[in-house]
Design a protein around this motif. Structure first.
Motif, PDB file in Angstrom:
ATOM      1  N   ALA A  52      -6.459  41.251 -32.010  1.00  0.00           N
ATOM      2  CA  ALA A  52      -6.756  39.892 -32.464  1.00  0.00           C
ATOM      3  C   ALA A  52      -6.063  38.859 -31.578  1.00  0.00           C
ATOM      4  CB  ALA A  52      -6.322  39.717 -33.915  1.00  0.00           C
ATOM      5  N   SER A  53      -4.822  39.125 -31.194  1.00  0.00           N
ATOM      6  CA  SER A  53      -4.078  38.192 -30.340  1.00  0.00           C
ATOM      7  C   SER A  53      -4.790  37.987 -29.012  1.00  0.00           C
ATOM      8  CB  SER A  53      -2.657  38.705 -30.103  1.00  0.00           C
ATOM      9  OG  SER A  53      -1.924  38.729 -31.307  1.00  0.00           O
ATOM     10  N   SER A  54      -5.352  39.065 -28.470  1.00  0.00           N
ATOM     11  CA  SER A  54      -6.093  38.963 -27.218  1.00  0.00           C
ATOM     12  C   SER A  54      -7.346  38.105 -27.380  1.00  0.00           C
ATOM     13  CB  SER A  54      -6.480  40.362 -26.731  1.00  0.00           C
ATOM     14  OG  SER A  54      -7.282  40.295 -25.578  1.00  0.00           O
ATOM     15  N   HIS A  55      -8.064  38.327 -28.463  1.00  0.00           N
ATOM     16  CA  HIS A  55      -9.265  37.535 -28.730  1.00  0.00           C
ATOM     17  C   HIS A  55      -8.923  36.061 -28.962  1.00  0.00           C
ATOM     18  CE1 HIS A  55     -12.226  40.670 -28.696  1.00  0.00           C
ATOM     19  NE2 HIS A  55     -11.682  41.345 -29.705  1.00  0.00           N
ATOM     20  N   LEU A  56      -7.873  35.810 -29.709  1.00  0.00           N
ATOM     21  CA  LEU A  56      -7.478  34.430 -30.001  1.00  0.00           C
ATOM     22  C   LEU A  56      -7.057  33.690 -28.746  1.00  0.00           C
ATOM     23  CD1 LEU A  56      -5.529  35.082 -33.326  1.00  0.00           C
ATOM     24  CD2 LEU A  56      -7.695  33.839 -33.083  1.00  0.00           C
ATOM     25  N   ALA A  57      -6.407  34.384 -27.837  1.00  0.00           N
ATOM     26  CA  ALA A  57      -6.003  33.771 -26.571  1.00  0.00           C
ATOM     27  C   ALA A  57      -7.232  33.345 -25.774  1.00  0.00           C
ATOM     28  CB  ALA A  57      -5.158  34.741 -25.756  1.00  0.00           C
ATOM     29  N   LYS A  58      -8.268  34.170 -25.792  1.00  0.00           N
ATOM     30  CA  LYS A  58      -9.503  33.828 -25.080  1.00  0.00           C
ATOM     31  C   LYS A  58     -10.202  32.637 -25.727  1.00  0.00           C
ATOM     32  CE  LYS A  58     -10.344  38.528 -23.410  1.00  0.00           C
ATOM     33  NZ  LYS A  58     -11.219  39.732 -23.479  1.00  0.00           N
ATOM     34  N   LEU A  59     -10.239  32.612 -27.060  1.00  0.00           N
ATOM     35  CA  LEU A  59     -10.875  31.498 -27.763  1.00  0.00           C
ATOM     36  C   LEU A  59     -10.107  30.195 -27.558  1.00  0.00           C
ATOM     37  CD1 LEU A  59     -11.768  33.307 -31.116  1.00  0.00           C
ATOM     38  CD2 LEU A  59     -13.384  32.504 -29.378  1.00  0.00           C
ATOM     39  N   ASP A  60      -8.791  30.300 -27.518  1.00  0.00           N
ATOM     40  CA  ASP A  60      -7.945  29.128 -27.266  1.00  0.00           C
ATOM     41  C   ASP A  60      -8.178  28.603 -25.854  1.00  0.00           C
ATOM     42  OD1 ASP A  60      -6.025  27.155 -27.357  1.00  0.00           O
ATOM     43  OD2 ASP A  60      -4.328  28.537 -27.153  1.00  0.00           O
ATOM     44  N   ALA A  61      -8.189  29.503 -24.876  1.00  0.00           N
ATOM     45  CA  ALA A  61      -8.403  29.103 -23.484  1.00  0.00           C
ATOM     46  C   ALA A  61      -9.792  28.506 -23.294  1.00  0.00           C
ATOM     47  CB  ALA A  61      -8.219  30.309 -22.563  1.00  0.00           C
ATOM     48  N   GLY A  62     -10.745  28.949 -24.105  1.00  0.00           N
ATOM     49  CA  GLY A  62     -12.110  28.437 -24.014  1.00  0.00           C
ATOM     50  C   GLY A  62     -12.327  27.130 -24.747  1.00  0.00           C
ATOM     51  N   GLY A  63     -11.277  26.626 -25.400  1.00  0.00           N
ATOM     52  CA  GLY A  63     -11.380  25.340 -26.081  1.00  0.00           C
ATOM     53  C   GLY A  63     -12.040  25.386 -27.437  1.00  0.00           C
ATOM     54  N   LEU A  64     -12.122  26.580 -28.038  1.00  0.00           N
ATOM     55  CA  LEU A  64     -12.775  26.711 -29.339  1.00  0.00           C
ATOM     56  C   LEU A  64     -11.781  26.690 -30.495  1.00  0.00           C
ATOM     57  CD1 LEU A  64     -15.480  29.430 -28.565  1.00  0.00           C
ATOM     58  CD2 LEU A  64     -15.639  26.940 -28.398  1.00  0.00           C
ATOM     59  N   LEU A  65     -10.523  26.903 -30.220  1.00  0.00           N
ATOM     60  CA  LEU A  65      -9.501  26.933 -31.261  1.00  0.00           C
ATOM     61  C   LEU A  65      -8.410  25.895 -31.010  1.00  0.00           C
ATOM     62  CD1 LEU A  65      -8.809  30.736 -31.892  1.00  0.00           C
ATOM     63  CD2 LEU A  65     -10.284  29.197 -33.185  1.00  0.00           C
ATOM     64  N   LYS A  66      -7.728  25.541 -32.098  1.00  0.00           N
ATOM     65  CA  LYS A  66      -6.569  24.659 -32.012  1.00  0.00           C
ATOM     66  C   LYS A  66      -5.392  25.372 -32.666  1.00  0.00           C
ATOM     67  CE  LYS A  66      -6.475  21.092 -34.704  1.00  0.00           C
ATOM     68  NZ  LYS A  66      -6.804  19.767 -35.289  1.00  0.00           N
ATOM     69  N   PRO A  67      -4.429  25.884 -31.881  1.00  0.00           N
ATOM     70  CA  PRO A  67      -3.264  26.568 -32.454  1.00  0.00           C
ATOM     71  C   PRO A  67      -2.245  25.565 -32.977  1.00  0.00           C
ATOM     72  CG  PRO A  67      -3.140  26.612 -30.068  1.00  0.00           C
ATOM     73  CD  PRO A  67      -4.437  25.945 -30.410  1.00  0.00           C
ATOM     74  N   LEU A  68      -1.566  25.930 -34.023  1.00  0.00           N
ATOM     75  CA  LEU A  68      -0.534  25.078 -34.608  1.00  0.00           C
ATOM     76  C   LEU A  68       0.634  25.953 -35.028  1.00  0.00           C
ATOM     77  CD1 LEU A  68       0.468  22.348 -35.795  1.00  0.00           C
ATOM     78  CD2 LEU A  68      -0.710  22.971 -37.915  1.00  0.00           C
ATOM     79  N   LYS A  69       1.811  25.653 -34.520  1.00  0.00           N
ATOM     80  CA  LYS A  69       2.998  26.424 -34.868  1.00  0.00           C
ATOM     81  C   LYS A  69       3.785  25.698 -35.949  1.00  0.00           C
ATOM     82  CE  LYS A  69       6.615  29.209 -32.738  1.00  0.00           C
ATOM     83  NZ  LYS A  69       7.258  29.630 -31.474  1.00  0.00           N
ATOM     84  N   GLN A  70       4.092  26.424 -37.002  1.00  0.00           N
ATOM     85  CA  GLN A  70       4.863  25.870 -38.115  1.00  0.00           C
ATOM     86  C   GLN A  70       5.944  26.879 -38.478  1.00  0.00           C
ATOM     87  OE1 GLN A  70       2.509  24.532 -41.373  1.00  0.00           O
ATOM     88  NE2 GLN A  70       4.231  23.964 -42.634  1.00  0.00           N
ATOM     89  N   GLY A  71       7.178  26.559 -38.127  1.00  0.00           N
ATOM     90  CA  GLY A  71       8.269  27.486 -38.348  1.00  0.00           C
ATOM     91  C   GLY A  71       8.077  28.725 -37.489  1.00  0.00           C
ATOM     92  N   ARG A  72       8.158  29.872 -38.115  1.00  0.00           N
ATOM     93  CA  ARG A  72       7.977  31.130 -37.390  1.00  0.00           C
ATOM     94  C   ARG A  72       6.513  31.547 -37.301  1.00  0.00           C
ATOM     95  NH1 ARG A  72      11.612  35.680 -39.877  1.00  0.00           N
ATOM     96  NH2 ARG A  72      10.450  35.048 -41.739  1.00  0.00           N
ATOM     97  N   HIS A  73       5.659  30.806 -37.975  1.00  0.00           N
ATOM     98  CA  HIS A  73       4.249  31.192 -38.052  1.00  0.00           C
ATOM     99  C   HIS A  73       3.385  30.344 -37.127  1.00  0.00           C
ATOM    100  CE1 HIS A  73       5.045  33.817 -41.473  1.00  0.00           C
ATOM    101  NE2 HIS A  73       5.729  32.825 -42.024  1.00  0.00           N
ATOM    102  N   LYS A  74       2.350  30.969 -36.601  1.00  0.00           N
ATOM    103  CA  LYS A  74       1.374  30.286 -35.767  1.00  0.00           C
ATOM    104  C   LYS A  74       0.020  30.357 -36.458  1.00  0.00           C
ATOM    105  CE  LYS A  74      -0.101  29.948 -30.944  1.00  0.00           C
ATOM    106  NZ  LYS A  74       0.003  30.554 -29.593  1.00  0.00           N
ATOM    107  N   TYR A  75      -0.585  29.211 -36.627  1.00  0.00           N
ATOM    108  CA  TYR A  75      -1.863  29.118 -37.305  1.00  0.00           C
ATOM    109  C   TYR A  75      -2.955  28.711 -36.319  1.00  0.00           C
ATOM    110  CZ  TYR A  75       0.864  29.199 -41.630  1.00  0.00           C
ATOM    111  OH  TYR A  75       1.712  29.557 -42.645  1.00  0.00           O
ATOM    112  N   PHE A  76      -4.180  29.047 -36.683  1.00  0.00           N
ATOM    113  CA  PHE A  76      -5.325  28.698 -35.839  1.00  0.00           C
ATOM    114  C   PHE A  76      -6.393  28.025 -36.688  1.00  0.00           C
ATOM    115  CE2 PHE A  76      -3.241  32.229 -33.772  1.00  0.00           C
ATOM    116  CZ  PHE A  76      -3.266  31.890 -32.421  1.00  0.00           C
ATOM    117  N   SER A  77      -7.009  27.005 -36.125  1.00  0.00           N
ATOM    118  CA  SER A  77      -8.151  26.353 -36.754  1.00  0.00           C
ATOM    119  C   SER A  77      -9.188  26.076 -35.673  1.00  0.00           C
ATOM    120  CB  SER A  77      -7.725  25.049 -37.438  1.00  0.00           C
ATOM    121  OG  SER A  77      -7.218  24.130 -36.482  1.00  0.00           O
TER     122      SER A  77
END
Length: 229
Positions: free
Chosen positions: A48-73
């Motif tokens: 999943a981390s690999s897929h999310l990295a590709k989606l983030d690099a492609g401009g389809l996701l917006k990552p948000l870090k909150q404390g120790r957790h990282k969220y995606f929208s």
């Protein structure tokens, strides 16, 4: 070499089944962790981390870090609109992943589409707004009329604040289940928020379905009537 937007790259990012499942899960408008998205896709956290990295690099996701957790929208409304359009095309072409059943019926009736109301009830609300002159189209844009603004204010929405924001106030979104329009944009999100705040409906857990209470459905019918007077 051909010039112009590289739609093949975007299509390839969305087209992978695991990535498609994760993107669809984010259509609720709720940010999810990599672990939650891995569960939605039925894959390991590492994959999943690999897929999310590709989606983030492609401009389809917006990552948000909150404390120790990282969220995606989803990155923005444009991504959600493309996904909803693809869902409509898939449904029209008969490419459905599940059998028709009670869950599907709930999704057809009312569901969340990136934090605005879709499904039959969303379409009914949009038709009501158009019939009553609350919305109008100009140069292919969807505009809120003066009477529509007055209605929204009476419904408890601060239209002036919405207008001052960068995001579009009103957008027409094609509904995949009926291939008719419902209301998106900041106004669509505000209306769904008010519906939930009034206790008319709630979002079903682990689903995009929006479940109306019997009194809430009656109140919805009374408020979003198709009458022109």
């Amino acid at each position: 070499m051909k010039e112009g937007p590289d739609i093949a790259r975007i299509a390839a990012l969305i087209g992978d089944p695991a990535r498609a499942n994760m993107l669809t899960a984010l259509m609720t408008g709720k940010a999810l962790t990599a672990t939650e998205l891995a569960a939605e896709a039925g894959i390991t956290n590492q994959t999943a981390s690999s897929h999310l990295a590709k989606l983030d690099a492609g401009g389809l996701l917006k990552p948000l870090k909150q404390g120790r957790h990282k969220y995606f929208s989803l990155a923005n409304d444009d991504v959600a609109q493309v996904l909803e359009g693809l869902m409509g095309l898939a449904a029209k072409s008969g490419h459905l992943r599940t059998r028709t059943g009670p869950k599907d019926a709930s999704l057809r009736k009312a569901r969340v589409c990136y934090n605005h109301l879709a499904g039959d009830m969303g379409i009914r609300m949009f038709d009501s707004f158009m019939a009553r002159g609350f919305l109008e189209t100009a140069d292919e844009a969807l505009l809120l009329t003066e009477s529509g603004s007055a209605f929204a204010e009476r419904f408890g929405i601060d239209v002036a604040t919405l207008r001052s924001a960068k995001s579009p106030l009103c957008k027409e979104c094609l509904d995949w289940s009926a291939r008719r329009s419902h209301l998106a944009g900041s106004l669509g999100r505000a209306i769904l928020s008010q519906i939930e705040s009034r206790g008319w409906a709630r979002r079903a857990p682990n689903s995009r379905a929006v479940i109306f209470t019997p009194p809430g459905e009656k109140a919805f019918e009374a408020e979003f009537t198709l009458k022109t007077g």
